[in-house]
Design an enzyme around this catalytic site. Structure first.
Site, mmCIF file in Angstrom:
data_model
loop_
_atom_site.group_PDB
_atom_site.id
_atom_site.type_symbol
_atom_site.label_atom_id
_atom_site.label_comp_id
_atom_site.label_asym_id
_atom_site.label_seq_id
_atom_site.Cartn_x
_atom_site.Cartn_y
_atom_site.Cartn_z
ATOM 1 N N ASP A 1 0.815 -1.227 0.000
ATOM 2 C CA ASP A 1 0.000 0.000 0.000
ATOM 3 C C ASP A 1 0.843 1.269 0.000
ATOM 4 O O ASP A 1 0.421 2.302 0.511
ATOM 5 C CB ASP A 1 -0.957 0.037 1.210
ATOM 6 N N LYS B 1 2.129 2.252 -5.074
ATOM 7 C CA LYS B 1 2.747 1.759 -6.322
ATOM 8 C C LYS B 1 1.873 2.077 -7.520
ATOM 9 O O LYS B 1 2.371 2.415 -8.586
ATOM 10 C CB LYS B 1 2.960 0.238 -6.261
ATOM 11 N N GLY C 1 -4.223 -4.072 -4.566
ATOM 12 C CA GLY C 1 -5.273 -3.161 -5.020
ATOM 13 C C GLY C 1 -4.643 -1.823 -5.321
ATOM 14 O O GLY C 1 -3.978 -1.247 -4.468
ATOM 15 N N HIS C 2 -4.780 -1.368 -6.550
ATOM 16 C CA HIS C 2 -4.206 -0.077 -6.919
ATOM 17 C C HIS C 2 -5.335 0.898 -7.169
ATOM 18 O O HIS C 2 -6.198 0.638 -7.986
ATOM 19 C CB HIS C 2 -3.416 -0.191 -8.228
ATOM 20 N N GLN D 1 2.477 -5.880 -3.226
ATOM 21 C CA GLN D 1 2.745 -5.842 -1.790
ATOM 22 C C GLN D 1 4.079 -5.122 -1.514
ATOM 23 O O GLN D 1 4.484 -4.298 -2.312
ATOM 24 C CB GLN D 1 2.723 -7.259 -1.181
#
Ligand code: IMP
Length: 427
Positions: free
Chosen positions: A13, A16, A40-41, A224
């Site tokens: 988180d 990225k 999750g982006h 990650q």
């Protein structure tokens, strides 16, 4: 210089998605090498918020090829939903997406196992995302995993499912789960997946190698963060794959000589979701302020993230383990919203990450002067060049860079694509 790897340098988180999105405009290919839809982006452009879990953040640029590598685990149901949503918003063209023949497939029974184990009374609760990531990687290591290439051959797929059924169903029964792996039903399900997935499937290693040889700019995106790495993270409170830059080679099928630079991403502070050690965690009002100011709630699970000050020993460890050549610092504007700030330069009693377990680490915190002025956050958010950043922010970046001995390559000062200070060249 044509190949850049970008990896998380904390517990995930780190932002990225935003950084890769900002760099992807310069790339011909964006490839992911590990993890699955546990990531999750959140991308924001033209005021529109899009969350991707599998497709690399480069999807937002027409003409940029997005590749899902062999080191990933793919849940076809999530993949399908994501493709549909991205195509609907005009962000992805069918011909821009490819998935490796050798990536492993997450079936519903992997998710049932993941959830069942997390709910088990007396078990080690890792706080996983319950997406089936661990069970799919476990099957891969046990040599009974099911790969994308198996979906193309129904009889081979059936044999692989039969090899899993007895083991999986015995565990589901023991966990008290109602669901069972039924081979016929899963073969039928997979037949449906192949209809739309077939044109996307390729030898991703060959594709990436050919792109590099052709002098294309290849951006490789990790998932990650370093402290969640299966080998080098805070084991057992880790994910089940390689999150370090070294994983880019095995996860895509290229050699280390193909990589030109490695950038790590860190927030200006630290967050973590799930169980496990987090030395600078703030269980007080400061932690809550950071969580609210930074909107620190998981993009995948919505869980509130634990928040704390920047942990330089942990960051230095991550920088070494991934061989960083540049550091990207995100959410500097959020840190500036705090009434006061601190940083951790070392742990008490000479505890060192790597050699010592991180749950032994007690951070030595140092308050930093010059912060707490409400005008700072907006000055930072408006900066577009290093010189635009106010003095306390520049001093902060210097402290980080000197401590970890890695130059700052980029600073993110807000969620928007334009809110980026480029310091070094990506390609
Ligand atoms: P899993 O990857 O779902 O097996 O979860 C293992 C650990 O990694 C848990 O602590 C999760 O919260 C954490 N984790 C997995 N993916 C992410 C991510 O993208 N960001 C932050 N933490 C993650």
């Amino acid at each position: 210089m044509s190949t850049l790897v970008v990896v998380g340098a904390q517990w995930g988180d780190e932002g990225k998605g935003k950084v890769v999105d900002a760099l992807a405009s310069q790339a011909d290919v964006v490839a992911r090498f590990a993890g699955g839809n546990n990531a999750g982006h959140t991308l924001v452009f033209s005021g529109q918020k899009v969350v991707t879990h599998l497709v690399p953040s480069g999807c937002a640029y027409p003409g940029t090829r997005c590749v899902l590598g062999a080191g990933m685990v793919i849940d076809p149901e999530v993949f399908r939903q994501e493709i549909t949503a991205l195509q609907k918003s005009g962000m992805l063209l069918q011909d821009e997406l490819r998935v490796s023949l050798d990536a492993h497939v997450i079936f519903p029974f992997h998710r049932w196992l993941d959830g069942g184990r997390e709910d088990q009374v007396g078990g080690t609760r890792i706080g996983t995302t319950r997406r089936g990531i661990g069970p799919a990687y476990e099957a891969k290591a046990a040599r009974r995993g099911i790969r994308v290439r198996d979906l193309l051959h129904p009889e081979r797929l059936r044999a692989r499912l039969i090899a899993n059924a007895a083991i999986v169903n015995a565990e589901l029964e023991r966990l008290g789960a109602e669901e069972r792996l039924e081979v016929d039903a899963e073969v039928a399900r997979a037949t449906g997946w192949v209809v739309w997935m077939r044109p996307l499937i390729c030898d991703a290693g060959e594709l990436i190698d050919a792109s590099i040889r052709a002098g294309q700019r290849v951006l490789i995106e990790g998932a990650q963060g370093a402290l969640l790495d299966l080998d080098h993270g805070t084991y057992p409170y880790v994910t089940s794959s390689t999150t370090l830059a070294g994983g880019a080679c095995s996860g895509l099928g290229i050699g280390p000589t193909a990589i030109d630079r490695v950038w790590g991403i860190t927030k200006a502070y630290t967050t973590r979701v799930g169980a496990g050690p987090f030395p600078t965690r703030l269980d007080d009002a400061h932690g809550e302020l950071l969580r609210q100011a930074g909107d620190e709630f998981g993009a995948t699970t919505g869980r509130p993230r634990d928040c704390g000050w920047l942990d330089l020993p942990a960051l230095r460890y991550a920088a070494r383990r991934s061989g960083l050549t540049g550091l990207c610092v995100t959410k500097l504007d959020i840190l500036a919203k705090m009434p006061e700030i601190a940083i951790c330069r070392s742990y008490a009693d000479g505890v060192v990450p790597g050699r010592d377990e991180l749950d032994l680490a007690r951070p030595v915190l140092e308050g930093l002067p010059g912060w707490g002025d409400p005008a700072l956050a907006s000055q930072i958010a408006q900066a577009r060049r290093l010189e635009d950043l106010p003095a306390p922010a520049r001093a902060y970046l210097d402290i980080i860079s000197e401590a970890i001995e890695v130059p700052i390559a980029l600073v993110s000062v807000g969620p928007g694509r334009d809110q980026t200070v480029f310091i070094d060249e990506a390609f």
